[in-house]
Design a protein around this motif. Structure first.
Motif, mmCIF file in Angstrom:
data_model
loop_
_atom_site.group_PDB
_atom_site.id
_atom_site.type_symbol
_atom_site.label_atom_id
_atom_site.label_comp_id
_atom_site.label_asym_id
_atom_site.label_seq_id
_atom_site.Cartn_x
_atom_site.Cartn_y
_atom_site.Cartn_z
ATOM 1 N N TYR A 1 24.237 -4.733 127.067
ATOM 2 C CA TYR A 1 23.723 -6.033 127.500
ATOM 3 C C TYR A 1 24.875 -6.994 127.786
ATOM 4 O O TYR A 1 24.903 -7.664 128.823
ATOM 5 C CB TYR A 1 22.831 -6.651 126.413
ATOM 6 N N ALA A 2 25.825 -7.062 126.867
ATOM 7 C CA ALA A 2 26.953 -7.976 127.017
ATOM 8 C C ALA A 2 27.829 -7.566 128.200
ATOM 9 O O ALA A 2 28.242 -8.413 129.000
ATOM 10 C CB ALA A 2 27.784 -8.003 125.738
ATOM 11 N N THR A 3 28.117 -6.279 128.321
ATOM 12 C CA THR A 3 28.981 -5.809 129.402
ATOM 13 C C THR A 3 28.377 -6.113 130.769
ATOM 14 O O THR A 3 29.082 -6.540 131.693
ATOM 15 C CB THR A 3 29.243 -4.300 129.261
ATOM 16 N N MET A 4 27.079 -5.923 130.896
ATOM 17 C CA MET A 4 26.394 -6.245 132.155
ATOM 18 C C MET A 4 26.472 -7.745 132.429
ATOM 19 O O MET A 4 26.765 -8.169 133.553
ATOM 20 C CB MET A 4 24.938 -5.797 132.092
ATOM 21 N N GLY A 5 26.230 -8.554 131.413
ATOM 22 C CA GLY A 5 26.289 -10.010 131.577
ATOM 23 C C GLY A 5 27.688 -10.511 131.870
ATOM 24 O O GLY A 5 27.879 -11.463 132.644
ATOM 25 N N GLN A 6 28.676 -9.855 131.281
ATOM 26 C CA GLN A 6 30.067 -10.268 131.486
ATOM 27 C C GLN A 6 30.565 -9.973 132.895
ATOM 28 O O GLN A 6 31.515 -10.613 133.370
ATOM 29 C CB GLN A 6 30.961 -9.593 130.448
ATOM 30 N N LEU A 7 29.935 -9.014 133.590
ATOM 31 C CA LEU A 7 30.290 -8.759 134.986
ATOM 32 C C LEU A 7 30.204 -10.041 135.803
ATOM 33 O O LEU A 7 31.128 -10.390 136.548
ATOM 34 C CB LEU A 7 29.351 -7.709 135.595
ATOM 35 N N LYS A 8 29.102 -10.739 135.678
ATOM 36 C CA LYS A 8 28.907 -11.987 136.426
ATOM 37 C C LYS A 8 29.850 -13.075 135.939
ATOM 38 O O LYS A 8 30.434 -13.819 136.750
ATOM 39 C CB LYS A 8 27.459 -12.458 136.321
ATOM 40 N N LEU A 9 30.007 -13.170 134.624
ATOM 41 C CA LEU A 9 30.888 -14.206 134.065
ATOM 42 C C LEU A 9 32.319 -14.084 134.597
ATOM 43 O O LEU A 9 32.906 -15.062 135.055
ATOM 44 C CB LEU A 9 30.902 -14.113 132.539
ATOM 45 N N VAL A 10 32.876 -12.873 134.524
ATOM 46 C CA VAL A 10 34.271 -12.718 134.938
ATOM 47 C C VAL A 10 34.422 -12.791 136.441
ATOM 48 O O VAL A 10 35.439 -13.296 136.957
ATOM 49 C CB VAL A 10 34.886 -11.404 134.385
ATOM 50 N N THR A 11 33.426 -12.300 137.166
ATOM 51 C CA THR A 11 33.498 -12.373 138.624
ATOM 52 C C THR A 11 33.448 -13.814 139.101
ATOM 53 O O THR A 11 34.256 -14.238 139.937
ATOM 54 C CB THR A 11 32.337 -11.566 139.267
ATOM 55 N N ASP A 12 32.512 -14.583 138.579
ATOM 56 C CA ASP A 12 32.426 -16.001 138.936
ATOM 57 C C ASP A 12 33.701 -16.757 138.575
ATOM 58 O O ASP A 12 34.179 -17.595 139.343
ATOM 59 C CB ASP A 12 31.222 -16.661 138.232
ATOM 60 N N ALA A 13 34.273 -16.417 137.407
ATOM 61 C CA ALA A 13 35.504 -17.088 136.965
ATOM 62 C C ALA A 13 36.683 -16.735 137.867
ATOM 63 O O ALA A 13 37.508 -17.594 138.186
ATOM 64 C CB ALA A 13 35.796 -16.703 135.526
ATOM 65 N N LEU A 14 36.776 -15.482 138.280
ATOM 66 C CA LEU A 14 37.842 -15.065 139.184
ATOM 67 C C LEU A 14 37.730 -15.747 140.546
ATOM 68 O O LEU A 14 38.725 -16.193 141.133
ATOM 69 C CB LEU A 14 37.816 -13.550 139.364
ATOM 70 N N LEU A 15 36.516 -15.836 141.056
ATOM 71 C CA LEU A 15 36.314 -16.489 142.337
ATOM 72 C C LEU A 15 36.688 -17.967 142.267
ATOM 73 O O LEU A 15 37.253 -18.530 143.215
ATOM 74 C CB LEU A 15 34.845 -16.331 142.776
ATOM 75 N N LYS A 16 36.406 -18.572 141.131
ATOM 76 C CA LYS A 16 36.772 -19.978 140.938
ATOM 77 C C LYS A 16 38.278 -20.153 140.843
ATOM 78 O O LYS A 16 38.841 -21.125 141.379
ATOM 79 C CB LYS A 16 36.100 -20.523 139.669
ATOM 80 N N ALA A 17 38.953 -19.214 140.188
ATOM 81 C CA ALA A 17 40.417 -19.287 140.049
ATOM 82 C C ALA A 17 41.112 -19.035 141.379
ATOM 83 O O ALA A 17 42.184 -19.595 141.646
ATOM 84 C CB ALA A 17 40.878 -18.274 139.007
ATOM 85 N N GLY A 18 40.523 -18.177 142.206
ATOM 86 C CA GLY A 18 41.115 -17.902 143.518
ATOM 87 C C GLY A 18 42.197 -16.858 143.464
ATOM 88 O O GLY A 18 42.658 -16.450 142.406
ATOM 89 N N LYS A 19 42.658 -16.447 144.670
ATOM 90 C CA LYS A 19 43.674 -15.386 144.724
ATOM 91 C C LYS A 19 45.088 -15.935 144.566
ATOM 92 O O LYS A 19 45.323 -17.132 144.664
ATOM 93 C CB LYS A 19 43.557 -14.620 146.042
#
Length: 315
Positions: free
Chosen positions: A297-315
């Motif tokens: 459950y946590a691993t699936m939920g963390q996919l969105k959390l880390v992806t959204d955070a990476l997109l916010k941080a930028g390349k």
């Protein structure tokens, strides 16, 4: 008097059932029944477990069992704190204490007990078949769900979850690729605990499996060494440059209830300020409670959390 007769009669019936079972299965050594049990190799030996357990008590593994549609009737407070499992589901599960209290567990009449702690085995085995699974031995989320599929006789459910995870990870990977955040970038996992800095591998929650098995990021060399070893390591702030990554995923925990001063001290440290990830705005701080857990459950939920955070941080 009636109550005494009830206990006496009940004891007689139980004795007859046990005696019949011993005779049927050959001199007291119970053999696997094709209609009811299978043998599962655990850290505490080969354990005969129900083919279809109906009432499961767990320590540490509530999310793993629930993800495969197992019925959990008791768990520890730590399990019940999982923010990725709905309150409606959690409210149906009894807190059996930490460590698990034998009396509380007995009241729940479990037919299977799963724990990550060797100290539980002796007392819990007197109640129901007890399986010991040290969490440090299971590092990959797909391997974990496969293992629980074998234990619970839910291989179909395990494969279904893995397929769902792969599909969701592919969608999130596409979002990152589109934003120019390539999978050849390195990621590291760090935590400030009561003023002490730790580096983590991929099997201690904190988004490790979402980032690597899910999104296919890699660890920098020194962090990979930690991952292959104990899985975590305390390091000095001065040593952090040896463990830095392109993206540093960071959590903060304080037993005092607030780590604000410790965090301020870290961010004011000259060594911290000079880290490339800090300079580029690639230190991603996420809530401890949402990153701590490592079940499906946590691993699936963390996919969105880390992806959204990476997109916010930028390349």
């Amino acid at each position: 008097m009636k109550q005494q007769l009830k206990y006496i009669f009940g004891g007689f019936v139980i004795g007859v059932v046990v005696l019949f079972s011993l005779i049927s299965f050959g001199g007291g050594k119970v053999q696997a029944a094709s209609s009811g049990t299978h043998t599962f190799k655990a850290a505490n030996g080969s354990i005969k477990v129900p083919d279809h357990p109906k009432r499961i008590v767990v320590r540490t593994y509530m999310g793993q069992v629930l993800a495969l549609k197992g019925n959990v009737v008791g768990a520890t407070k730590w399990d019940l704190g999982n923010p990725f499992i709905s309150s409606a589901v959690r409210h149906k599960i009894k807190d059996v204490g930490t460590p698990m209290n034998a009396e509380a567990v007995l009241k729940l009449k479990p037919d299977l007990i799963i724990t990550d702690t060797e100290a539980d085995v002796k007392s819990m085995s007197k109640i129901a078949p007890t399986v010991l699974l040290p969490y440090t031995k299971m590092r990959n989320i797909n391997a974990i769900t496969t293992r629980f599929g074998q234990l619970l006789n839910k291989q179909k459910e395990a494969k279904a979850w893995q397929k769902k995870f792969k599909q969701q990870a592919a969608k999130d990977r596409q979002r990152l690729d589109k934003a120019g955040i390539a999978k050849d970038k390195t990621v590291g996992i760090y935590e400030l605990q009561d003023g002490k800095m730790y580096v983590f591998g991929t099997n201690f929650g904190r988004g490790g499996q979402a980032l690597t098995t899910g999104l296919n990021f890699t660890l920098p060399k020194k962090v990979a060494e930690v991952d292959k070893g104990a899985g975590f390591k305390q390091v000095s702030i001065e040593a952090l440059p040896q463990y830095d990554a392109d993206y540093m995923f960071f959590t903060n925990y304080s037993s005092k209830g607030s780590g604000s001063q410790e965090l301020k001290d870290l961010k004011a440290n000259p060594v911290w300020k000079k880290l490339p990830a800090v300079k580029q705005g690639h230190v991603i701080q996420l809530p401890f409670q949402k990153m701590y857990y490592y079940d499906p459950y946590a691993t699936m939920g963390q996919l969105k959390l880390v992806t959204d955070a990476l997109l916010k941080a930028g390349k």
